[in-house]
Enzyme design. Structure first.
Site, PDB file in Angstrom:
ATOM      1  N   HIS A  87       0.821  -1.215   0.000  1.00 23.19           N
ATOM      2  CA  HIS A  87       0.000   0.000   0.000  1.00 23.19           C
ATOM      3  C   HIS A  87       0.856   1.268   0.000  1.00 23.19           C
ATOM      4  CE1 HIS A  87      -3.346  -2.615   0.742  1.00 23.19           C
ATOM      5  NE2 HIS A  87      -2.910  -2.960   1.933  1.00 23.19           N
ATOM      6  N   CYS A 141      -6.650  -6.571   2.931  1.00 19.38           N
ATOM      7  CA  CYS A 141      -7.915  -6.432   3.648  1.00 19.38           C
ATOM      8  C   CYS A 141      -9.072  -7.102   2.890  1.00 19.38           C
ATOM      9  CB  CYS A 141      -8.231  -4.967   3.899  1.00 19.38           C
ATOM     10  SG  CYS A 141      -8.083  -3.913   2.452  1.00 19.38           S
TER      11      CYS A 141
END
Length: 454
Positions: free
Chosen positions: A10, A42
């Site tokens: 990320h 996630c």
């Protein structure tokens, strides 16, 4: 300017893309030890549960896309040493074992985190898996299809989401956690209790307040999880205990928290000016307490990665800190929280109190009006809002983003009572439920002030 980026998830992806766009003349080199980049971990539970059919949607960049920006991305390359004094590093090609050196002007550390792996008897048994990256998710899906009984160790967000996914796929699921409640870091008991009841009503076995002591197996495969309170038969174990920052490369070179999370300033610089860091390898500035904390979230990571690029050559945009805002959907319940729970506030030594309301989110004359549970935590003396949690069958989770902004701006619970929110019967009541919480927390008596004379 020669920029080297270590790690590409990320924070790394955000830093790389923004650096390439802002400094087209820069020479950007990326070293990533995995064979893929920018995987949205996630989304693992959604992938495992079959909600997401095409896993490629969980990747938001690729070496090819980065190459179009002029970035040199070295996949399956592990940085094995960094010397911040000489601005050099050593790299190993994991495909052929060859090692070589490189240099940098600016170093961006986005090495992320790795699951905590306990040193327990039986850890070597087949059928004990981690849940972090794309490889893990594929292994979980493959193994889960072949078994009936699955045990998840760790009742945080990832663990609870996986439990729901396995149960909905017809598995017999056990959830083990050393704490007496699930999601104890994120929610107070008023919220975790109904979620636990919901899980149990769907057939999930909760083994809370139990610490795993070992694993037992037959024929090299795990068959039992042994805890401080008993044994649980199983065919597959998923470990979701938590995460540690991957920061060994900079150990004893930059300032870190005791757990190894790199401390950065408002401009994402480490204690060495030309070394920047972002994402799960870092501590964040936690606004509710004003201290550094380790809260690995994708939202923190992408913001920090973007700020690295913005501040690479000069201090341009300061980091605003974070409230650790997060959300989760378990069966029909939409849940979100931000800042400190009441339990966490008291653990921090803060004199906190709270207001909790149960209300229908819109007028009762409407065809439907789902109930909500809202709790707002605030400091007793200053009345400053510290955190909030909400749960409802209706999706009201965006209201927690509003509270996040309130915490960011040091607003009080009394001010929340009179914030201007729109009214429309489809969506809310004349007094928005956030107003209602503030109103309920107002002092029950009014101190009369003497008139000012001139």
């Amino acid at each position: 300017m020669k920029v080297v980026v270590i790690g590409c998830t990320h924070a790394g992806t955000a830093a790389i893309i923004n650096t390439a766009q802002l400094y087209p003349e820069a020479e950007i080199t990326v070293y990533e030890r995995n064979d893929n980049i920018s995987f949205l971990s996630c989304g693992i539970a959604l992938y495992v549960g079959g909600v997401i059919q095409d896993p490629q949607g969980l990747f938001y960049s690729s070496p090819e896309k980065l190459s179009e920006l002029g970035v040199k991305t070295n996949m399956r390359h592990e940085v094995i040493a960094v010397d911040t004094k000489t601005k050099t590093l050593q790299v190993r090609n994991l495909e052929n074992g060859q090692e070589f050196g490189d240099t940098y002007d600016k170093l961006i550390m986005t090495t992320g985190s790795w699951p905590i792996v306990p040193n327990l008897e039986g850890m070597e048994l087949e059928g004990i898996l981690l849940s972090k990256n794309y490889t893990h998710s594929n292994a979980i899906i493959e193994k889960a299809q072949q078994v009936e009984r699955i045990t998840v160790v760790g009742a945080g967000y990832i663990g609870v989401e996986l439990v729901e996914a396995f149960e909905m796929n017809g598995k017999k699921v056990t959830l083990i956690d050393g704490e007496d409640r699930i999601l104890s870091k994120y929610l107070d008991e008023e919220f975790t209790k109904p979620i636990e009841e919901s899980l149990e009503s769907h057939g999930v076995k909760l083994a809370l307040g139990e610490k795993v002591s070992s694993f037992a197996g037959e024929g090299g495969k795990v068959t039992k999880v042994i805890t401080s309170k008993g044994e649980h038969e199983t065919d597959l174990v998923i470990l979701c205990i938590g995460f540690r920052p991957n920061t060994e490369l900079l150990k004893d070179q930059v300032d870190m928290l005791p757990n190894g999370a790199i401390i950065v300033n408002d401009y994402m610089q480490t204690s060495i000016p030309d070394v920047f860091a972002a994402g799960d390898s870092c501590a964040i500035h936690y606004n509710p307490t004003g201290n550094n904390a380790y809260i690995p979230l994708a939202t923190n990571a992408v913001r920090m990665g973007t700020l690295v690029a913005r501040n690479l050559q000069s201090n341009t945009i300061a980091y605003m800190g974070t409230q650790g805002t997060s959300g989760i959907k378990i069966y029909e319940d939409n849940i979100a929280g931000t800042g400190l729970t009441e339990e966490a506030a008291k653990a921090e030594g803060i004199d906190a109190e709270s207001v909790t309301i149960t209300d229908n989110y819109r007028p009762e004359f409407m065809p439907s009006f789902e109930q909500l549970l809202l709790k707002v935590v605030f400091e007793r003396t200053t009345r400053r809002i510290l955190g909030a949690q909400i749960m409802s069958k209706a999706d009201l989770t965006q209201s927690i983003n509003t509270i996040s902004v309130c915490i960011q701006n040091k607003m009080t619970i009394d001010q929340l009572a009179f914030v201007d929110f729109f009214f429309q019967p489809h969506y809310n009541k004349p007094w928005n439920f956030l107003n209602t919480a503030g109103l309920q927390a107002l002092p029950k008596t009014v101190t009369r002030k003497e008139p000012v004379t001139v």
